[in-house]
Design a protein around this motif. Structure first.
Motif, PDB file in Angstrom:
ATOM      1  N   THR A  77     -41.089 -62.194  31.204  1.00 40.20           N
ATOM      2  CA  THR A  77     -39.715 -62.696  31.284  1.00 40.20           C
ATOM      3  C   THR A  77     -38.719 -61.594  30.965  1.00 40.20           C
ATOM      4  O   THR A  77     -37.526 -61.748  31.213  1.00 40.20           O
ATOM      5  CB  THR A  77     -39.499 -63.869  30.310  1.00 40.20           C
ATOM      6  OG1 THR A  77     -39.783 -63.418  28.984  1.00 40.20           O
ATOM      7  CG2 THR A  77     -40.401 -65.042  30.662  1.00 40.20           C
ATOM      8  N   ARG A  78     -39.206 -60.489  30.367  1.00 42.68           N
ATOM      9  CA  ARG A  78     -38.343 -59.349  30.084  1.00 42.68           C
ATOM     10  C   ARG A  78     -39.211 -58.097  30.076  1.00 42.68           C
ATOM     11  O   ARG A  78     -40.380 -58.145  29.665  1.00 42.68           O
ATOM     12  CB  ARG A  78     -37.630 -59.500  28.737  1.00 42.68           C
ATOM     13  CG  ARG A  78     -36.544 -58.463  28.530  1.00 42.68           C
ATOM     14  CD  ARG A  78     -35.854 -58.620  27.199  1.00 42.68           C
ATOM     15  NE  ARG A  78     -36.702 -58.185  26.096  1.00 42.68           N
ATOM     16  CZ  ARG A  78     -36.308 -58.066  24.837  1.00 42.68           C
ATOM     17  NH1 ARG A  78     -35.050 -58.358  24.532  1.00 42.68           N
ATOM     18  NH2 ARG A  78     -37.125 -57.679  23.892  1.00 42.68           N
ATOM     19  N   TRP A  79     -38.614 -56.979  30.525  1.00 42.23           N
ATOM     20  CA  TRP A  79     -39.362 -55.709  30.550  1.00 42.23           C
ATOM     21  C   TRP A  79     -38.374 -54.589  30.274  1.00 42.23           C
ATOM     22  O   TRP A  79     -37.188 -54.654  30.645  1.00 42.23           O
ATOM     23  CB  TRP A  79     -40.009 -55.513  31.925  1.00 42.23           C
ATOM     24  CG  TRP A  79     -40.814 -54.237  32.008  1.00 42.23           C
ATOM     25  CD1 TRP A  79     -42.120 -54.047  31.706  1.00 42.23           C
ATOM     26  CD2 TRP A  79     -40.316 -52.947  32.435  1.00 42.23           C
ATOM     27  NE1 TRP A  79     -42.488 -52.750  31.894  1.00 42.23           N
ATOM     28  CE2 TRP A  79     -41.407 -52.039  32.337  1.00 42.23           C
ATOM     29  CE3 TRP A  79     -39.083 -52.478  32.861  1.00 42.23           C
ATOM     30  CZ2 TRP A  79     -41.285 -50.696  32.672  1.00 42.23           C
ATOM     31  CZ3 TRP A  79     -38.960 -51.143  33.192  1.00 42.23           C
ATOM     32  CH2 TRP A  79     -40.059 -50.267  33.096  1.00 42.23           C
ATOM     33  N   HIS A  80     -38.850 -53.551  29.589  1.00 41.22           N
ATOM     34  CA  HIS A  80     -38.016 -52.373  29.380  1.00 41.22           C
ATOM     35  C   HIS A  80     -38.905 -51.139  29.414  1.00 41.22           C
ATOM     36  O   HIS A  80     -40.098 -51.185  29.085  1.00 41.22           O
ATOM     37  CB  HIS A  80     -37.276 -52.470  28.037  1.00 41.22           C
ATOM     38  CG  HIS A  80     -38.191 -52.432  26.842  1.00 41.22           C
ATOM     39  ND1 HIS A  80     -38.500 -51.260  26.188  1.00 41.22           N
ATOM     40  CD2 HIS A  80     -38.850 -53.431  26.207  1.00 41.22           C
ATOM     41  CE1 HIS A  80     -39.311 -51.542  25.190  1.00 41.22           C
ATOM     42  NE2 HIS A  80     -39.545 -52.838  25.171  1.00 41.22           N
ATOM     43  N   GLY A  81     -38.325 -50.030  29.809  1.00 31.34           N
ATOM     44  CA  GLY A  81     -39.046 -48.765  29.889  1.00 31.34           C
ATOM     45  C   GLY A  81     -38.297 -47.777  30.770  1.00 31.34           C
ATOM     46  O   GLY A  81     -37.231 -48.086  31.331  1.00 31.34           O
ATOM     47  N   THR A  82     -38.847 -46.585  30.893  1.00 27.57           N
ATOM     48  CA  THR A  82     -38.230 -45.545  31.727  1.00 27.57           C
ATOM     49  C   THR A  82     -38.939 -45.514  33.081  1.00 27.57           C
ATOM     50  O   THR A  82     -40.174 -45.451  33.149  1.00 27.57           O
ATOM     51  CB  THR A  82     -38.325 -44.182  31.050  1.00 27.57           C
ATOM     52  OG1 THR A  82     -37.643 -44.239  29.780  1.00 27.57           O
ATOM     53  CG2 THR A  82     -37.682 -43.099  31.906  1.00 27.57           C
ATOM     54  N   VAL A  83     -38.129 -45.566  34.136  1.00 27.76           N
ATOM     55  CA  VAL A  83     -38.661 -45.639  35.500  1.00 27.76           C
ATOM     56  C   VAL A  83     -38.148 -44.421  36.284  1.00 27.76           C
ATOM     57  O   VAL A  83     -36.966 -44.064  36.187  1.00 27.76           O
ATOM     58  CB  VAL A  83     -38.212 -46.942  36.196  1.00 27.76           C
ATOM     59  CG1 VAL A  83     -38.756 -46.994  37.621  1.00 27.76           C
ATOM     60  CG2 VAL A  83     -38.667 -48.154  35.404  1.00 27.76           C
ATOM     61  N   ALA A  84     -39.047 -43.793  37.047  1.00 23.44           N
ATOM     62  CA  ALA A  84     -38.656 -42.665  37.900  1.00 23.44           C
ATOM     63  C   ALA A  84     -38.100 -43.223  39.207  1.00 23.44           C
ATOM     64  O   ALA A  84     -38.833 -43.833  39.989  1.00 23.44           O
ATOM     65  CB  ALA A  84     -39.853 -41.756  38.166  1.00 23.44           C
ATOM     66  N   LEU A  85     -36.792 -43.018  39.424  1.00 22.99           N
ATOM     67  CA  LEU A  85     -36.136 -43.495  40.640  1.00 22.99           C
ATOM     68  C   LEU A  85     -35.764 -42.306  41.535  1.00 22.99           C
ATOM     69  O   LEU A  85     -35.693 -41.160  41.087  1.00 22.99           O
ATOM     70  CB  LEU A  85     -34.873 -44.297  40.279  1.00 22.99           C
ATOM     71  CG  LEU A  85     -35.076 -45.535  39.398  1.00 22.99           C
ATOM     72  CD1 LEU A  85     -33.733 -46.203  39.106  1.00 22.99           C
ATOM     73  CD2 LEU A  85     -36.028 -46.525  40.064  1.00 22.99           C
ATOM     74  N   ARG A  86     -35.521 -42.613  42.811  1.00 22.03           N
ATOM     75  CA  ARG A  86     -35.196 -41.574  43.795  1.00 22.03           C
ATOM     76  C   ARG A  86     -33.696 -41.654  44.104  1.00 22.03           C
ATOM     77  O   ARG A  86     -33.186 -42.680  44.528  1.00 22.03           O
ATOM     78  CB  ARG A  86     -35.991 -41.794  45.082  1.00 22.03           C
ATOM     79  CG  ARG A  86     -35.817 -40.693  46.118  1.00 22.03           C
ATOM     80  CD  ARG A  86     -36.505 -39.413  45.670  1.00 22.03           C
ATOM     81  NE  ARG A  86     -37.944 -39.598  45.555  1.00 22.03           N
ATOM     82  CZ  ARG A  86     -38.774 -38.675  45.084  1.00 22.03           C
ATOM     83  NH1 ARG A  86     -38.278 -37.504  44.660  1.00 22.03           N
ATOM     84  NH2 ARG A  86     -40.063 -38.922  44.994  1.00 22.03           N
ATOM     85  N   HIS A  87     -32.983 -40.545  43.804  1.00 26.99           N
ATOM     86  CA  HIS A  87     -31.556 -40.476  44.097  1.00 26.99           C
ATOM     87  C   HIS A  87     -31.353 -40.342  45.605  1.00 26.99           C
ATOM     88  O   HIS A  87     -32.265 -39.955  46.344  1.00 26.99           O
ATOM     89  CB  HIS A  87     -30.926 -39.276  43.361  1.00 26.99           C
ATOM     90  CG  HIS A  87     -29.431 -39.321  43.287  1.00 26.99           C
ATOM     91  ND1 HIS A  87     -28.620 -38.824  44.289  1.00 26.99           N
ATOM     92  CD2 HIS A  87     -28.593 -39.795  42.322  1.00 26.99           C
ATOM     93  CE1 HIS A  87     -27.369 -38.991  43.955  1.00 26.99           C
ATOM     94  NE2 HIS A  87     -27.311 -39.598  42.746  1.00 26.99           N
ATOM     95  N   ARG A  88     -30.168 -40.641  46.053  1.00 25.33           N
ATOM     96  CA  ARG A  88     -29.877 -40.564  47.475  1.00 25.33           C
ATOM     97  C   ARG A  88     -30.048 -39.146  48.008  1.00 25.33           C
ATOM     98  O   ARG A  88     -30.447 -38.951  49.167  1.00 25.33           O
ATOM     99  CB  ARG A  88     -28.447 -41.062  47.723  1.00 25.33           C
ATOM    100  CG  ARG A  88     -28.081 -41.141  49.202  1.00 25.33           C
ATOM    101  CD  ARG A  88     -26.648 -41.547  49.384  1.00 25.33           C
ATOM    102  NE  ARG A  88     -26.309 -41.713  50.792  1.00 25.33           N
ATOM    103  CZ  ARG A  88     -25.101 -41.908  51.280  1.00 25.33           C
ATOM    104  NH1 ARG A  88     -24.067 -41.947  50.429  1.00 25.33           N
ATOM    105  NH2 ARG A  88     -24.882 -42.068  52.576  1.00 25.33           N
ATOM    106  N   ASP A  89     -29.793 -38.152  47.138  1.00 25.00           N
ATOM    107  CA  ASP A  89     -29.929 -36.763  47.586  1.00 25.00           C
ATOM    108  C   ASP A  89     -31.373 -36.278  47.532  1.00 25.00           C
ATOM    109  O   ASP A  89     -31.644 -35.104  47.795  1.00 25.00           O
ATOM    110  CB  ASP A  89     -29.024 -35.858  46.746  1.00 25.00           C
ATOM    111  CG  ASP A  89     -29.356 -35.927  45.262  1.00 25.00           C
ATOM    112  OD1 ASP A  89     -30.420 -36.482  44.889  1.00 25.00           O
ATOM    113  OD2 ASP A  89     -28.547 -35.437  44.442  1.00 25.00           O
ATOM    114  N   GLY A  90     -32.322 -37.173  47.194  1.00 21.18           N
ATOM    115  CA  GLY A  90     -33.734 -36.847  47.229  1.00 21.18           C
ATOM    116  C   GLY A  90     -34.339 -36.443  45.900  1.00 21.18           C
ATOM    117  O   GLY A  90     -35.561 -36.405  45.761  1.00 21.18           O
ATOM    118  N   ARG A  91     -33.546 -36.189  44.882  1.00 17.20           N
ATOM    119  CA  ARG A  91     -34.118 -35.775  43.596  1.00 17.20           C
ATOM    120  C   ARG A  91     -34.631 -36.981  42.818  1.00 17.20           C
ATOM    121  O   ARG A  91     -34.152 -38.093  42.960  1.00 17.20           O
ATOM    122  CB  ARG A  91     -33.095 -34.994  42.785  1.00 17.20           C
ATOM    123  CG  ARG A  91     -31.817 -35.739  42.496  1.00 17.20           C
ATOM    124  CD  ARG A  91     -30.771 -34.806  41.872  1.00 17.20           C
ATOM    125  NE  ARG A  91     -29.465 -35.422  41.777  1.00 17.20           N
ATOM    126  CZ  ARG A  91     -29.049 -36.144  40.731  1.00 17.20           C
ATOM    127  NH1 ARG A  91     -29.831 -36.288  39.684  1.00 17.20           N
ATOM    128  NH2 ARG A  91     -27.845 -36.694  40.742  1.00 17.20           N
TER     129      ARG A  91
END
Length: 818
Positions: A77-91
């Motif tokens: 019902t709840r989650w927290h943590g660090t997630v690796a996301l992809r920026h629009r510029d590719g980084r």
């Protein structure tokens, strides 16, 4: 260089919602919303991502599409943590993410802080931490590794009553100098040694006054450096006085339940009560019981009259031998009105006195050794509590404090009442056990009130004849109940059957009628409530017979001497007879109604006008019935006896009994109540219509003053003006027109305000700075009685004052002539 705005977002005109990156994801993983903060974070505009799989924004999309990932999401019902996301510029961009499932099996809300152009410097966070410590509402202090004080916040300084500059560098035991401080230092030493937090509950007298003991929960937490070494201890204190006192009261009540009543000996039970209360509640306690408790006398059921004769049954003290007591155990003493014992029993409720009260000084002066004991031991607070059980006054418990600095408070009264009530039941059980053979006689004597009131509305006389010696105690009763507005209620009832059960049922019904009459219910409504009570009483017996077989009959009448109207309702009871001044007699056609206890059937009231000097006769079936005559013959005999009165009502009562019961014995209980009506003429009643205009409050006061002057009641003007002002003001402010003010000059002075609102008033306790809320409290203090009653059009609020002694009054003179 751009200047940083030091004001908050709120000061700049509102909060910036784009400081939070926010998105929602459906349960199937589709992005459903995307705010401007999310665009600032990852660079994707909303149209490019809404409606697409959220996994496409991950640096590793495969991690969110597997079956195991879907099962994990279904359980959360709840989650927290660090997630690796992809920026629009590719980084690749690591993002701390917090996700909430907004409803079961619903979508997810994902939030994180978006990047800001300017962040406060780290010193800003340090300042916040400093403010949080110094301005915390929780008392806090920091002690170094040598357990010496280094820092206190403002709340701790206030609680201790000592500024930080005067106690910095001192140990806790040096600051307070109490044994409890050593306990706290032991906990502090444990924290410094082990690095484990500790929590200690303690009782300390805080502040410079040293007057009030409080309970505290002190939590000690280690202050550690990065190397894990404990350099200091932070102490945070929480006031748990209310919880501590509540626990102590529960423990005391538990001890009272276990220890009081272990035997059926009266004095032993009294001693158990004193032992339980010292020292937990008081430093000294004495238990005095009525001297009549062990004698063949019926005990009073209400407040006593002074002086009171009591026997010292038990005592206890924190000092050996009870040196505070000046009355030996077992001695009978007479207590005057100024004593806490008599004052409490006369008032009928607990009373708290300070030793400086004039009544205590006068009481001590009557017996010098008592006054010397009060001064010698420094008794400063005295609490007296009636010992009552099952409506019977058994004695009084007196508690005193001299070593305990706090005076008795209302919480102590509630606790003492609870304990003494439990002890009173045990004392009463012992008394009943030793006097079991007299129980039936006591019940039979309680069938009727010992004395009937003589209200101004009617002159009353009564007779009660119990059935023969083999029938047992019966359940017939009658009552005369003064009501508001100079009215009076007349009651006659008959419980089915004989014996202790019938007597007990009668007593409960009589009490219920008086209680319901005090609420000023109409006769038919009162019988409806009484009917419900009889049904409950029948269910309590567990009898297998029908409910109606354990019921009762009742006639309830209300007479108003101002309007000369009488309202009556009956529950299976014989109709009353009315003897008019001209000698004619009739039986009023009161709708008979079902007997009490049948249930489900309505009661109907009738109203009739009664002339002055008419005699209303209420009676039970025993007066009419007999094996040798029918009810109609009994009615003729009663009518003839009433048509030829014997002067006084008492003489008429005797004539009725001689006419209908010529024999020496009766087959059934007989109750007879005669009431001669009186009337209040217009000279004793004043009525005014009051417009809903605040300006009429002053006009109402002038009208009242003028009328009281005409009645010769000048001494009552001031009090009556205050009462009228409050009642009329409340009606104008809170009620519905039309409003009417009425004064009734009788044996007392009655003030009534009638309006069209059905909302009943209630008295509340106003706070110190409240502008209002004291009106009804003022009325209650100035009146002998006050209350409200519902009318067909709304309600009437009334106040009754006792007339000062010696005030002239035409009605009083007429009564004396009668």
């Amino acid at each position: 260089m751009k200047r940083r705005d030091s004001g908050s977002a709120w000061e700049r005109g509102g909060f910036d919602e784009t400081d939070t990156a926010q998105a929602t994801v459906s349960d199937d993983g589709t992005l459903t919303s995307w705010n401007e903060g999310a665009r600032r974070l990852l660079g994707h505009p909303s149209p490019d991502v809404v409606g697409r799989p959220a996994a496409e924004l991950l640096a590793d999309p495969g991690r969110a599409t597997g079956a195991e990932a879907r099962r994990a999401r279904a359980r959360l019902t709840r989650w927290h943590g660090t997630v690796a996301l992809r920026h629009r510029d590719g980084r690749e961009l690591p993002v701390p993410l917090l996700a909430h499932r907004r409803r079961p099996e619903g979508d997810w809300l994902l939030v994180t802080a978006a990047p800001r152009a300017e962040w406060p410097p780290e010193s800003w966070n340090d300042a916040l931490m400093q403010w949080a410590y110094t301005q915390s509402p929780c008392p806090m202090a920091i002690y170094d590794a040598d357990m010496r004080l280094r820092k206190v916040n403002a709340e701790m300084a206030r609680v201790t009553g000592l500024p930080e500059t005067e106690i910095r560098g001192l140990r806790l035991s040096e600051i307070k100098g109490k044994l409890q401080s050593e306990q706290l230092e032991a906990a502090m030493r444990h924290v410094l040694t082990t690095g484990e937090p500790r929590e200690v509950e303690t009782q300390l007298r805080t502040g410079s006054g040293e007057m009030k003991e409080q309970a505290w929960s002190a939590r000690f937490a280690p202050l550690q450096a990065r190397d894990g070494r404990v350099y200091a201890v932070c102490m945070a204190a929480h006031d748990i006085t209310d919880q501590y006192l509540a626990r102590q009261r529960l423990l005391l009540l538990s001890a009272a339940s276990e220890r009081i009543g272990s035997t059926l000996d009266i004095d032993h039970t009294a001693q158990e009560l004193a032992d339980v209360c010292v020292p937990r509640l008081a430093d000294y306690a004495s238990i005095d019981l009525l001297d009549r408790l062990t004698q063949e006398e019926e005990l009073p059921s209400g407040p006593l009259a002074d002086p009171v004769v009591l026997r010292r049954a038990a005592r206890q003290s924190i000092y050996e031998g009870c040196p505070e007591s000046v009355v030996p155990l077992g001695k009978v003493d007479t207590y005057p009105k100024v004593s806490p014992m008599a004052e409490c029993l006369v008032a009928g409720h607990p009373i708290i006195h300070a030793s400086a009260d004039p009544s205590i000084a006068e009481w001590g002066a009557l017996k010098p050794e008592r006054g010397q004991a009060i001064r010698r031991f420094g008794v400063h607070s005295i609490m007296s509590v009636p010992i009552r059980a099952r409506g019977t006054t058994l004695g009084v418990a007196v508690f005193a404090r001299h070593r305990t600095p706090e005076a008795f408070a209302q919480d102590d009264v509630v606790l003492a009442e609870e304990i003494t009530t439990r002890a009173a039941v045990c004392v009463d059980n012992a008394r009943r056990f030793t006097r079991e053979r007299d129980t039936a006689l006591a019940l039979q004597r309680s069938l009727l009130p010992q004395t009937l009131p003589q209200p101004p509305a009617v002159e009353v006389a009564s007779r009660y004849l119990p059935a023969g010696p083999y029938a047992g105690a019966g359940g017939d009763w009658f009552d005369v109940i003064p009501l508001s507005g100079a009215r009076v209620a007349l009651v006659v009832g008959d419980v089915v059957g004989h014996g202790i059960q019938a007597s007990a049922t009668m007593g409960r019904l009589r009490t219920a009628v008086r209680t319901l009459a005090d609420v000023d219910l109409p006769p038919d409504e009162l019988l409806t409530h009484l009917d419900d009570l009889v049904i409950h009483l029948a269910a309590e017996t567990g009898a297998e017979e029908a409910t109606g077989d354990v019921g009762a009959t009742c006639l309830y009448a209300v007479y108003d001497p101002v309007s000369h109207r009488c309202s009556l309702a009956a529950a299976g009871h014989p109709a009353p007879a009315l003897a008019r001044p001209d000698g004619s007699v009739e039986f009023l056609p009161v709708p008979p109604g079902p007997p009490l206890g049948v249930g489900g059937l309505p009661f109907e009231a009738m109203e009739t006008e009664l002339p002055e000097d008419a005699v209303l006769a209420l009676y039970t079936n025993g007066l009419m019935g007999g094996w040798d005559r029918d009810v109609d013959e009994g009615r003729l005999l009663l009518a003839d006896a009433l048509a030829h009165p014997c002067g006084s009502l008492n003489g008429t009562c005797d004539a009725v009994l001689r006419a209908l019961l010529p024999g020496e014995g009766v087959l059934d209980d007989v109750a007879l109540l005669l009431a001669r009506t009186r009337a209040l003429d217009a000279a004793h009643v004043a009525t005014w219509d009051v417009p809903a205009d605040p300006a009429w409050v002053a006009r109402s006061r002038r009208n009242v003053t003028q009328r009281l002057t005409e009645w010769g009641l000048d001494e009552a003007v001031f009090t009556t003006e205050l009462v009228v002002s409050e009642l009329v003001t409340n009606a104008i402010r809170h009620a519905v027109p039309p409003i009417q003010l009425r004064l009734i000059h009788d044996h007392s002075l009655i003030c009534e305000v009638t309006d069209s609102s059905s909302t009943a008033p209630h008295m509340r306790r106003a706070r110190t700075f409240d502008e209002g809320g004291r009106g009804l409290l003022l009325v209650a203090r100035l009146s002998q009685r006050w209350g409200s009653r519902q009318t067909a059009e709304g309600k009437t609020i009334w106040s009754e004052q006792t007339l000062p002694v010696g005030l002239p009054g035409e009605l009083l003179d007429l009564d004396q002539l009668d």
